[in-house]
Each structure stands twice: as structure tokens, then as C-alpha cells.
Motif scaffolding. Structure first.
Motif, PDB file in Angstrom:
ATOM      1  N   MET A   1      51.438  38.235  35.547  1.00 43.73           N
ATOM      2  CA  MET A   1      50.079  37.879  35.207  1.00 43.73           C
ATOM      3  C   MET A   1      49.140  39.066  35.409  1.00 43.73           C
ATOM      4  O   MET A   1      48.143  39.175  34.711  1.00 43.73           O
ATOM      5  CB  MET A   1      49.641  36.689  36.048  1.00 43.73           C
ATOM      6  N   GLN A   2      49.464  39.932  36.351  1.00 46.18           N
ATOM      7  CA  GLN A   2      48.619  41.103  36.552  1.00 46.18           C
ATOM      8  C   GLN A   2      48.672  42.029  35.343  1.00 46.18           C
ATOM      9  O   GLN A   2      47.677  42.655  35.010  1.00 46.18           O
ATOM     10  CB  GLN A   2      49.052  41.860  37.799  1.00 46.18           C
ATOM     11  N   GLU A   3      49.830  42.077  34.674  1.00 42.60           N
ATOM     12  CA  GLU A   3      49.955  42.923  33.490  1.00 42.60           C
ATOM     13  C   GLU A   3      49.047  42.441  32.369  1.00 42.60           C
ATOM     14  O   GLU A   3      48.598  43.226  31.543  1.00 42.60           O
ATOM     15  CB  GLU A   3      51.406  42.935  33.013  1.00 42.60           C
ATOM     16  N   GLN A   4      48.777  41.145  32.320  1.00 41.25           N
ATOM     17  CA  GLN A   4      47.928  40.569  31.281  1.00 41.25           C
ATOM     18  C   GLN A   4      46.486  40.380  31.760  1.00 41.25           C
ATOM     19  O   GLN A   4      45.697  39.716  31.109  1.00 41.25           O
ATOM     20  CB  GLN A   4      48.509  39.234  30.836  1.00 41.25           C
ATOM     21  N   ASN A   5      46.155  40.939  32.902  1.00 41.66           N
ATOM     22  CA  ASN A   5      44.811  40.866  33.483  1.00 41.66           C
ATOM     23  C   ASN A   5      44.348  39.439  33.713  1.00 41.66           C
ATOM     24  O   ASN A   5      43.213  39.077  33.418  1.00 41.66           O
ATOM     25  CB  ASN A   5      43.796  41.619  32.624  1.00 41.66           C
ATOM     26  N   ILE A   6      45.253  38.599  34.227  1.00 43.47           N
ATOM     27  CA  ILE A   6      44.916  37.224  34.564  1.00 43.47           C
ATOM     28  C   ILE A   6      44.780  37.129  36.067  1.00 43.47           C
ATOM     29  O   ILE A   6      45.666  37.540  36.807  1.00 43.47           O
ATOM     30  CB  ILE A   6      46.002  36.248  34.061  1.00 43.47           C
ATOM     31  N   CYS A   7      43.666  36.594  36.507  1.00 45.69           N
ATOM     32  CA  CYS A   7      43.402  36.450  37.931  1.00 45.69           C
ATOM     33  C   CYS A   7      43.209  34.972  38.243  1.00 45.69           C
ATOM     34  O   CYS A   7      42.380  34.309  37.629  1.00 45.69           O
ATOM     35  CB  CYS A   7      42.151  37.238  38.314  1.00 45.69           C
ATOM     36  N   LEU A   8      43.999  34.454  39.157  1.00 47.18           N
ATOM     37  CA  LEU A   8      43.887  33.053  39.544  1.00 47.18           C
ATOM     38  C   LEU A   8      43.004  32.925  40.775  1.00 47.18           C
ATOM     39  O   LEU A   8      43.135  33.689  41.724  1.00 47.18           O
ATOM     40  CB  LEU A   8      45.269  32.467  39.857  1.00 47.18           C
ATOM     41  N   PHE A   9      42.107  31.951  40.735  1.00 46.75           N
ATOM     42  CA  PHE A   9      41.274  31.642  41.882  1.00 46.75           C
ATOM     43  C   PHE A   9      41.664  30.271  42.396  1.00 46.75           C
ATOM     44  O   PHE A   9      41.725  29.319  41.635  1.00 46.75           O
ATOM     45  CB  PHE A   9      39.788  31.610  41.510  1.00 46.75           C
ATOM     46  N   ALA A  10      41.917  30.175  43.660  1.00 47.17           N
ATOM     47  CA  ALA A  10      42.202  28.880  44.272  1.00 47.17           C
ATOM     48  C   ALA A  10      41.243  28.690  45.433  1.00 47.17           C
ATOM     49  O   ALA A  10      40.915  29.643  46.148  1.00 47.17           O
ATOM     50  CB  ALA A  10      43.641  28.836  44.773  1.00 47.17           C
ATOM     51  N   LEU A  11      40.786  27.482  45.595  1.00 43.97           N
ATOM     52  CA  LEU A  11      39.899  27.207  46.716  1.00 43.97           C
ATOM     53  C   LEU A  11      40.681  27.309  48.016  1.00 43.97           C
ATOM     54  O   LEU A  11      41.844  26.900  48.093  1.00 43.97           O
ATOM     55  CB  LEU A  11      39.280  25.827  46.587  1.00 43.97           C
ATOM     56  N   LYS A  12      40.051  27.838  48.999  1.00 48.98           N
ATOM     57  CA  LYS A  12      40.691  27.970  50.311  1.00 48.98           C
ATOM     58  C   LYS A  12      40.724  26.607  50.985  1.00 48.98           C
ATOM     59  O   LYS A  12      39.877  25.758  50.769  1.00 48.98           O
ATOM     60  CB  LYS A  12      39.917  28.962  51.184  1.00 48.98           C
ATOM     61  N   ARG A  13      41.706  26.423  51.804  1.00 48.51           N
ATOM     62  CA  ARG A  13      41.801  25.176  52.558  1.00 48.51           C
ATOM     63  C   ARG A  13      40.774  25.178  53.688  1.00 48.51           C
ATOM     64  O   ARG A  13      40.262  26.217  54.081  1.00 48.51           O
ATOM     65  CB  ARG A  13      43.203  24.998  53.118  1.00 48.51           C
ATOM     66  N   SER A  14      40.511  24.003  54.212  1.00 41.69           N
ATOM     67  CA  SER A  14      39.478  23.885  55.246  1.00 41.69           C
ATOM     68  C   SER A  14      39.865  24.612  56.531  1.00 41.69           C
ATOM     69  O   SER A  14      39.006  25.048  57.278  1.00 41.69           O
ATOM     70  CB  SER A  14      39.200  22.410  55.541  1.00 41.69           C
ATOM     71  N   ASN A  15      41.162  24.773  56.773  1.00 43.30           N
ATOM     72  CA  ASN A  15      41.576  25.454  57.995  1.00 43.30           C
ATOM     73  C   ASN A  15      41.775  26.957  57.788  1.00 43.30           C
ATOM     74  O   ASN A  15      42.242  27.656  58.677  1.00 43.30           O
ATOM     75  CB  ASN A  15      42.866  24.825  58.537  1.00 43.30           C
ATOM     76  N   SER A  16      41.402  27.465  56.632  1.00 40.40           N
ATOM     77  CA  SER A  16      41.537  28.880  56.336  1.00 40.40           C
ATOM     78  C   SER A  16      40.448  29.681  57.048  1.00 40.40           C
ATOM     79  O   SER A  16      39.337  29.202  57.236  1.00 40.40           O
ATOM     80  CB  SER A  16      41.440  29.105  54.832  1.00 40.40           C
ATOM     81  N   LYS A  17      40.778  30.894  57.434  1.00 40.77           N
ATOM     82  CA  LYS A  17      39.812  31.737  58.147  1.00 40.77           C
ATOM     83  C   LYS A  17      38.723  32.257  57.219  1.00 40.77           C
ATOM     84  O   LYS A  17      37.575  32.352  57.599  1.00 40.77           O
ATOM     85  CB  LYS A  17      40.530  32.898  58.822  1.00 40.77           C
ATOM     86  N   GLU A  18      39.099  32.611  56.007  1.00 42.00           N
ATOM     87  CA  GLU A  18      38.129  33.130  55.044  1.00 42.00           C
ATOM     88  C   GLU A  18      37.925  32.105  53.938  1.00 42.00           C
ATOM     89  O   GLU A  18      38.843  31.407  53.541  1.00 42.00           O
ATOM     90  CB  GLU A  18      38.631  34.434  54.436  1.00 42.00           C
ATOM     91  N   ASN A  19      36.707  32.037  53.424  1.00 38.09           N
ATOM     92  CA  ASN A  19      36.405  31.095  52.361  1.00 38.09           C
ATOM     93  C   ASN A  19      35.569  31.812  51.311  1.00 38.09           C
ATOM     94  O   ASN A  19      34.934  32.823  51.582  1.00 38.09           O
ATOM     95  CB  ASN A  19      35.652  29.883  52.908  1.00 38.09           C
ATOM     96  N   TRP A  20      35.581  31.287  50.091  1.00 42.81           N
ATOM     97  CA  TRP A  20      34.778  31.859  49.029  1.00 42.81           C
ATOM     98  C   TRP A  20      33.305  31.585  49.304  1.00 42.81           C
ATOM     99  O   TRP A  20      32.951  30.633  49.975  1.00 42.81           O
ATOM    100  CB  TRP A  20      35.152  31.239  47.684  1.00 42.81           C
ATOM    101  N   THR A  21      32.454  32.388  48.701  1.00 39.97           N
ATOM    102  CA  THR A  21      31.026  32.134  48.829  1.00 39.97           C
ATOM    103  C   THR A  21      30.673  30.860  48.065  1.00 39.97           C
ATOM    104  O   THR A  21      31.438  30.391  47.213  1.00 39.97           O
ATOM    105  CB  THR A  21      30.211  33.308  48.262  1.00 39.97           C
TER     106      THR A  21
END
Length: 94
Positions: A1-21
Motif C-alpha cells: 500500500m505504501q507503493e501506491q501512496n495509500i495511508c490508512l488511519f485507524a482510531l486509537k483505542r481508549s487505552n492507547s497512550k497517544e491519540n489523534w487530535t
């Protein structure tokens, strides 16, 4: 997927240390809602759950034909200058 410039975004879980803005999370939810709404409408309006195909290839063929008909209706509406929301399948051509 990186070769085709596709980037997947997944929401972080509630117990994850970092979260999206908050703005990124809202963008993900907005896109997800749109995709789920379209799939739901295609399933309901085009009877995608009631496709009686005998093989996987037959199933794919019938579903592709139904999506093609949907896209054809959108194209015909744009050619004849008919204003209709894309989400309202019943009003596309009738």
C-alpha cells in the motif's frame, strides 16, 4: 500500500497512550459515516442482500451491475440537468 501512496488511519483505542487530535478524529468519523451510509443505501435500495447468485463470480457480477446502474443514473441526471442528492437513490432517474 505504501507503493501506491495509500495511508490508512485507524482510531486509537481508549487505552492507547497517544491519540489523534480532535480535528483528525472528526474527519475520520465524517468519512466513515459517509461510507457506511452509502453502503447501507446500496444494500437497501438495490436489494444487495437478496442477490441469488450460485457462485462467487455470479455474486460479483450482479453487484457490479447494480453499482453500474447506480452510476449510470447519476450520469443521466447530470446530462439532463436533473438536480438530485446522490444519497437519494430512488430519486436519481425516476
Amino acid at each position: 500500500m505504501q507503493e501506491q501512496n495509500i495511508c490508512l488511519f485507524a482510531l486509537k483505542r481508549s487505552n492507547s497512550k497517544e491519540n489523534w487530535t480532535k480535528s483528525v478524529r472528526q474527519l475520520i468519523f465524517k468519512q466513515r459515516r459517509r461510507v457506511e451510509t452509502v453502503f447501507s443505501q446500496l444494500t437497501g435500495q438495490l436489494n444487495a442482500e437478496r442477490v441469488l447468485a450460485k457462485s462467487f463470480q455470479g455474486l460479483c457480477t450482479r453487484l457490479v451491475n447494480k453499482v453500474l446502474a447506480y452510476n449510470l443514473c447519476i450520469a443521466l441526471n447530470s446530462i439532463f440537468n436533473e438536480s438530485c442528492e446522490l444519497g437519494k437513490i430512488k430519486e436519481l432517474i425516476f
